[in-house]
Design a protein around this motif. Structure first.
Motif, mmCIF file in Angstrom:
data_model
loop_
_atom_site.group_PDB
_atom_site.id
_atom_site.type_symbol
_atom_site.label_atom_id
_atom_site.label_comp_id
_atom_site.label_asym_id
_atom_site.label_seq_id
_atom_site.Cartn_x
_atom_site.Cartn_y
_atom_site.Cartn_z
ATOM 1 N N PRO A 29 0.833 -1.207 0.000
ATOM 2 C CA PRO A 29 0.000 0.000 0.000
ATOM 3 C C PRO A 29 0.870 1.261 0.000
ATOM 4 O O PRO A 29 2.015 1.240 0.436
ATOM 5 C CB PRO A 29 -0.783 -0.110 1.310
ATOM 6 N N ASP A 30 0.322 2.356 -0.500
ATOM 7 C CA ASP A 30 1.034 3.624 -0.561
ATOM 8 C C ASP A 30 1.181 4.251 0.823
ATOM 9 O O ASP A 30 2.141 4.966 1.084
ATOM 10 C CB ASP A 30 0.311 4.609 -1.487
ATOM 11 N N ILE A 31 0.220 4.006 1.692
ATOM 12 C CA ILE A 31 0.229 4.591 3.037
ATOM 13 C C ILE A 31 0.293 3.470 4.058
ATOM 14 O O ILE A 31 -0.474 2.508 3.994
ATOM 15 C CB ILE A 31 -1.042 5.443 3.260
ATOM 16 N N ARG A 32 1.215 3.603 5.004
ATOM 17 C CA ARG A 32 1.341 2.606 6.072
ATOM 18 C C ARG A 32 0.376 2.978 7.182
ATOM 19 O O ARG A 32 0.648 3.815 8.028
ATOM 20 C CB ARG A 32 2.783 2.556 6.544
ATOM 21 N N GLU A 33 -0.776 2.354 7.151
ATOM 22 C CA GLU A 33 -1.866 2.666 8.082
ATOM 23 C C GLU A 33 -1.468 2.483 9.545
ATOM 24 O O GLU A 33 -1.926 3.222 10.409
ATOM 25 C CB GLU A 33 -3.103 1.821 7.769
ATOM 26 N N GLU A 34 -0.612 1.500 9.847
ATOM 27 C CA GLU A 34 -0.233 1.274 11.243
ATOM 28 C C GLU A 34 0.538 2.455 11.828
ATOM 29 O O GLU A 34 0.550 2.669 13.028
ATOM 30 C CB GLU A 34 0.580 -0.019 11.398
ATOM 31 N N LEU A 35 1.172 3.261 10.959
ATOM 32 C CA LEU A 35 1.882 4.443 11.443
ATOM 33 C C LEU A 35 1.024 5.702 11.424
ATOM 34 O O LEU A 35 1.168 6.577 12.282
ATOM 35 C CB LEU A 35 3.139 4.682 10.595
ATOM 36 N N THR A 36 0.155 5.793 10.455
ATOM 37 C CA THR A 36 -0.620 7.027 10.295
ATOM 38 C C THR A 36 -1.922 7.035 11.085
ATOM 39 O O THR A 36 -2.439 8.111 11.397
ATOM 40 C CB THR A 36 -0.935 7.275 8.811
ATOM 41 N N ALA A 37 -2.464 5.882 11.418
ATOM 42 C CA ALA A 37 -3.752 5.824 12.116
ATOM 43 C C ALA A 37 -3.736 6.530 13.473
ATOM 44 O O ALA A 37 -4.659 7.305 13.771
ATOM 45 C CB ALA A 37 -4.218 4.379 12.258
ATOM 46 N N PRO A 38 -2.710 6.322 14.322
ATOM 47 C CA PRO A 38 -2.726 7.035 15.613
ATOM 48 C C PRO A 38 -2.642 8.556 15.446
ATOM 49 O O PRO A 38 -3.321 9.297 16.161
ATOM 50 C CB PRO A 38 -1.484 6.506 16.330
ATOM 51 N N ILE A 39 -1.828 9.023 14.514
ATOM 52 C CA ILE A 39 -1.712 10.473 14.295
ATOM 53 C C ILE A 39 -3.014 11.029 13.740
ATOM 54 O O ILE A 39 -3.480 12.093 14.157
ATOM 55 C CB ILE A 39 -0.529 10.776 13.350
#
Length: 97
Positions: free
Chosen positions: A53-63
């Motif tokens: 995926p283009d976006i790493r959800e595990e890193l961006t979800a908390p922010i």
């Protein structure tokens, strides 16, 4: 405009065309394409990247959750310091070029 003149010019060019007929005998030639090992490695890397995926959800979800709830705050001094540091790095890079 005279169309006849155009036809005459066209006929001159067609008369000078050489029709090449390639006779290979009974066996027909086929084109072949071969990739080097480096090319195969690039293809494998491209295939692996296509599956990620283009976006790493595990890193961006908390922010993202903090931003939406209004709990995300940036220290302006820290941000300004990093911005100036990046500008200095870019300037140093441009001077080496």
């Amino acid at each position: 405009m005279r169309i006849e003149a155009y036809n005459q010019v066209q006929q001159l060019y067609q008369a000078k065309k050489v029709n090449k007929v390639c006779q290979t005998g009974s066996a027909a030639r086929t084109d072949q394409l071969q990739f080097s090992s480096f090319g195969r490695e690039i293809g494998a890397a491209q295939a692996a990247l296509a599956g990620t995926p283009d976006i790493r959800e595990e890193l961006t979800a908390p922010i993202k959750a903090k931003v939406q709830s209004g709990a995300y705050h940036v220290e302006t001094a820290s941000f300004a310091e990093k911005l100036l540091q990046k500008a200095a790095e870019m300037e140093a890079y441009e001077e080496t070029r």
